[in-house]
Motif scaffolding. Structure first.
Motif, PDB file in Angstrom:
ATOM      1  N   ARG A 165       0.827  -1.208   0.000  1.00 40.74           N
ATOM      2  CA  ARG A 165       0.000   0.000   0.000  1.00 40.74           C
ATOM      3  C   ARG A 165       0.863   1.261   0.000  1.00 40.74           C
ATOM      4  O   ARG A 165       0.575   2.228  -0.714  1.00 40.74           O
ATOM      5  N   CYS A 166       1.909   1.246   0.812  1.00 41.61           N
ATOM      6  CA  CYS A 166       2.777   2.427   0.896  1.00 41.61           C
ATOM      7  C   CYS A 166       3.510   2.669  -0.419  1.00 41.61           C
ATOM      8  O   CYS A 166       3.617   3.813  -0.877  1.00 41.61           O
ATOM      9  N   HIS A 167       4.012   1.604  -1.030  1.00 40.57           N
ATOM     10  CA  HIS A 167       4.792   1.764  -2.258  1.00 40.57           C
ATOM     11  C   HIS A 167       3.914   2.143  -3.447  1.00 40.57           C
ATOM     12  O   HIS A 167       4.177   3.134  -4.141  1.00 40.57           O
ATOM     13  N   HIS A 168       2.877   1.346  -3.664  1.00 37.98           N
ATOM     14  CA  HIS A 168       2.034   1.584  -4.846  1.00 37.98           C
ATOM     15  C   HIS A 168       1.067   2.750  -4.649  1.00 37.98           C
ATOM     16  O   HIS A 168       0.742   3.450  -5.609  1.00 37.98           O
ATOM     17  N   GLY A 169       0.614   2.952  -3.416  1.00 42.54           N
ATOM     18  CA  GLY A 169      -0.356   4.018  -3.181  1.00 42.54           C
ATOM     19  C   GLY A 169       0.256   5.384  -2.968  1.00 42.54           C
ATOM     20  O   GLY A 169      -0.314   6.398  -3.373  1.00 42.54           O
ATOM     21  N   PHE A 170       1.445   5.424  -2.342  1.00 45.32           N
ATOM     22  CA  PHE A 170       2.030   6.714  -1.970  1.00 45.32           C
ATOM     23  C   PHE A 170       3.452   6.904  -2.490  1.00 45.32           C
ATOM     24  O   PHE A 170       4.107   7.884  -2.147  1.00 45.32           O
ATOM     25  N   GLY A 171       3.913   5.967  -3.308  1.00 45.07           N
ATOM     26  CA  GLY A 171       5.245   6.100  -3.880  1.00 45.07           C
ATOM     27  C   GLY A 171       6.336   6.133  -2.829  1.00 45.07           C
ATOM     28  O   GLY A 171       7.388   6.756  -3.024  1.00 45.07           O
ATOM     29  N   MET A 172       6.120   5.461  -1.718  1.00 43.29           N
ATOM     30  CA  MET A 172       7.094   5.485  -0.628  1.00 43.29           C
ATOM     31  C   MET A 172       8.214   4.475  -0.868  1.00 43.29           C
ATOM     32  O   MET A 172       7.999   3.390  -1.413  1.00 43.29           O
ATOM     33  N   GLU A 173       9.409   4.845  -0.446  1.00 39.76           N
ATOM     34  CA  GLU A 173      10.502   3.880  -0.392  1.00 39.76           C
ATOM     35  C   GLU A 173      10.268   2.998   0.817  1.00 39.76           C
ATOM     36  O   GLU A 173       9.870   3.483   1.886  1.00 39.76           O
ATOM     37  N   VAL A 174      10.526   1.696   0.673  1.00 43.07           N
ATOM     38  CA  VAL A 174      10.278   0.750   1.757  1.00 43.07           C
ATOM     39  C   VAL A 174      11.594   0.167   2.253  1.00 43.07           C
ATOM     40  O   VAL A 174      12.360  -0.417   1.488  1.00 43.07           O
ATOM     41  N   VAL A 175      11.858   0.347   3.543  1.00 49.51           N
ATOM     42  CA  VAL A 175      12.953  -0.358   4.196  1.00 49.51           C
ATOM     43  C   VAL A 175      12.318  -1.279   5.229  1.00 49.51           C
ATOM     44  O   VAL A 175      11.229  -0.995   5.743  1.00 49.51           O
ATOM     45  N   ALA A 195      18.211  -0.281  14.518  1.00 51.21           N
ATOM     46  CA  ALA A 195      18.737   1.084  14.523  1.00 51.21           C
ATOM     47  C   ALA A 195      18.858   1.624  13.105  1.00 51.21           C
ATOM     48  O   ALA A 195      18.581   2.809  12.858  1.00 51.21           O
ATOM     49  N   ASP A 196      19.253   0.766  12.167  1.00 53.67           N
ATOM     50  CA  ASP A 196      19.342   1.189  10.762  1.00 53.67           C
ATOM     51  C   ASP A 196      17.965   1.590  10.242  1.00 53.67           C
ATOM     52  O   ASP A 196      17.824   2.592   9.530  1.00 53.67           O
ATOM     53  N   LEU A 197      16.956   0.801  10.589  1.00 51.49           N
ATOM     54  CA  LEU A 197      15.598   1.124  10.150  1.00 51.49           C
ATOM     55  C   LEU A 197      15.123   2.422  10.785  1.00 51.49           C
ATOM     56  O   LEU A 197      14.555   3.288  10.106  1.00 51.49           O
ATOM     57  N   ALA A 220      13.708   2.576  24.059  1.00 44.88           N
ATOM     58  CA  ALA A 220      14.441   3.839  24.093  1.00 44.88           C
ATOM     59  C   ALA A 220      15.526   3.924  23.024  1.00 44.88           C
ATOM     60  O   ALA A 220      15.712   4.975  22.401  1.00 44.88           O
ATOM     61  N   GLU A 221      16.253   2.829  22.799  1.00 48.73           N
ATOM     62  CA  GLU A 221      17.320   2.846  21.797  1.00 48.73           C
ATOM     63  C   GLU A 221      16.758   3.100  20.401  1.00 48.73           C
ATOM     64  O   GLU A 221      17.350   3.833  19.604  1.00 48.73           O
ATOM     65  N   PHE A 222      15.638   2.489  20.116  1.00 52.33           N
ATOM     66  CA  PHE A 222      15.012   2.673  18.801  1.00 52.33           C
ATOM     67  C   PHE A 222      14.584   4.128  18.623  1.00 52.33           C
ATOM     68  O   PHE A 222      14.855   4.749  17.590  1.00 52.33           O
ATOM     69  N   PHE A 223      13.913   4.683  19.613  1.00 54.55           N
ATOM     70  CA  PHE A 223      13.437   6.065  19.507  1.00 54.55           C
ATOM     71  C   PHE A 223      14.598   7.052  19.406  1.00 54.55           C
ATOM     72  O   PHE A 223      14.516   8.047  18.687  1.00 54.55           O
ATOM     73  N   ALA A 224      15.687   6.758  20.099  1.00 56.17           N
ATOM     74  CA  ALA A 224      16.855   7.642  20.037  1.00 56.17           C
ATOM     75  C   ALA A 224      17.459   7.675  18.649  1.00 56.17           C
ATOM     76  O   ALA A 224      18.067   8.679  18.248  1.00 56.17           O
ATOM     77  N   ALA A 225      17.288   6.587  17.886  1.00 56.08           N
ATOM     78  CA  ALA A 225      17.846   6.522  16.535  1.00 56.08           C
ATOM     79  C   ALA A 225      16.932   7.131  15.481  1.00 56.08           C
ATOM     80  O   ALA A 225      17.352   7.343  14.331  1.00 56.08           O
TER      81      ALA A 225
END
Length: 317
Positions: A165-175, A195-197, A220-225
């Motif tokens: 939906r994100c890619h085809h509907g909104f042209g979003m890059e997907v990671v 963390a990369d994501l 917390a680690e995820f939000f900090a990144a």
């Protein structure tokens, strides 16, 4: 005639199909079962159709070592409320309802992405409160979604449906972050770490199964990144996200917003989240469409039917 317990009221079409299977007892309450009710259900019935919140824990099974019930036909794809290993140890099979929930849950993810990024919940509250003074060029500026980057945590059926939906509907890059290599026809960049994501995503969507392995996976680690402009959406299970860490990240401006359909201590929602305008809160609407709930129920009924006939269970977990 087989005795079957259905632990919550289900759509009429599902109940009609269930009544054809045997002696059905419908539990009229919409609240989760208490431990005593679960122990009695295992002892009295031949099969039980439970759902989210019916916590069939190892302790419950330990107190009924020789259950009459040999099947828990769960209503829902998620079954982290059932200790499957403990069930198997006492001879109880567990089934679920995969597939039926995929599109509806993915649709709710897109609803939350748009509501959070475009401040839709905040805007609706403004109008209802009679505080809207009219359009102007810098009123309630949100974040554009089209052509941004979505990060999806968990690329199972639902994660891939969100990505599509994100890619085809909104042209979003997907990671995406996934425990195993992703097999899909979509242009997805699989990253090595959470963390990369977090660093790459304008919107992060949590779509992993619940359970001990994923509890507080996002903290917390995820939000900090994450970028200060980024949003997080949770359509998985509430305890996949550390709610205390989420509140802190939102209060300090570490992230821009959140869209939540599930909560760590559901149905309890922290007052801190309810007070923040940059948080969209839904009452677990992931599969709340009549056609979807009917499809889920019919899958559960089919699992019971197969069990009673001695056939291979269609959706054993």
């Amino acid at each position: 005639m087989a005795r079957i317990l259905i632990t919550r009221p289900l759509p009429e079409r599902v109940m009609e199909a269930a009544y054809a299977l045997g002696d059905i007892e419908l539990r009229e309450s919409t609240a989760p079962m208490k431990p005593g009710e679960m122990r009695a259900a295992l002892a009295i019935f031949d099969a039980v159709l439970p759902t989210l919140g019916d916590m069939f824990s190892a302790e419950v099974f330990a107190e009924v070592p020789h259950p009459r019930a040999k099947l828990l036909a769960n209503f829902g794809v998620g079954y982290n409320h059932i200790d499957v290993e403990a069930a198997r140890a006492v001879g109880v099979a567990v089934t679920n309802t995969p597939g039926a929930v995929t599109d509806a849950t993915a649709d709710i993810a897109l609803t939350l992405i748009l509501m959070s990024c475009r401040r839709a919940g905040e805007g609706e509250r403004l109008v209802r409160a009679g505080k809207w003074t009219g359009w102007h060029p810098i009123q309630m500026l949100g974040q554009h979604v089209t052509a941004k980057t979505v990060g999806i945590i968990g690329m199972g059926r639902i994660g891939q449906a969100v990505a599509r939906r994100c890619h085809h509907g909104f042209g979003m890059e997907v990671v995406a972050f996934n425990r195993s290599p992703i097999e899909t026809d979509l242009p997805v960049r699989q990253v090595a770490t959470l963390a990369d994501l977090a660093a790459a995503a304008d919107v992060a969507v949590v779509a992993v199964p619940g359970g001990p392995e994923t509890r507080h996976l996002i903290g917390a680690e995820f939000f900090a990144a994450m970028k200060p402009s980024a949003h997080i959406v949770n359509i998985a299970r509430g305890d996949v996200v550390d709610e205390v860490a989420l509140v802190a990240a939102l209060q300090t401006g570490q992230i821009a917003g959140a869209g939540l359909d599930v909560y760590e201590f559901e149905p309890k929602v922290p007052q801190a989240l309810m007070r923040m305008d940059n948080v969209t809160l839904l009452p677990h609407l992931g599969t709340a469409a009549l056609e979807v709930r009917e499809a889920m129920g019919m899958m559960a009924v089919d699992n019971i039917r197969a069990h009673l006939a001695g056939e291979t269970l269609p959706n054993v977990v």
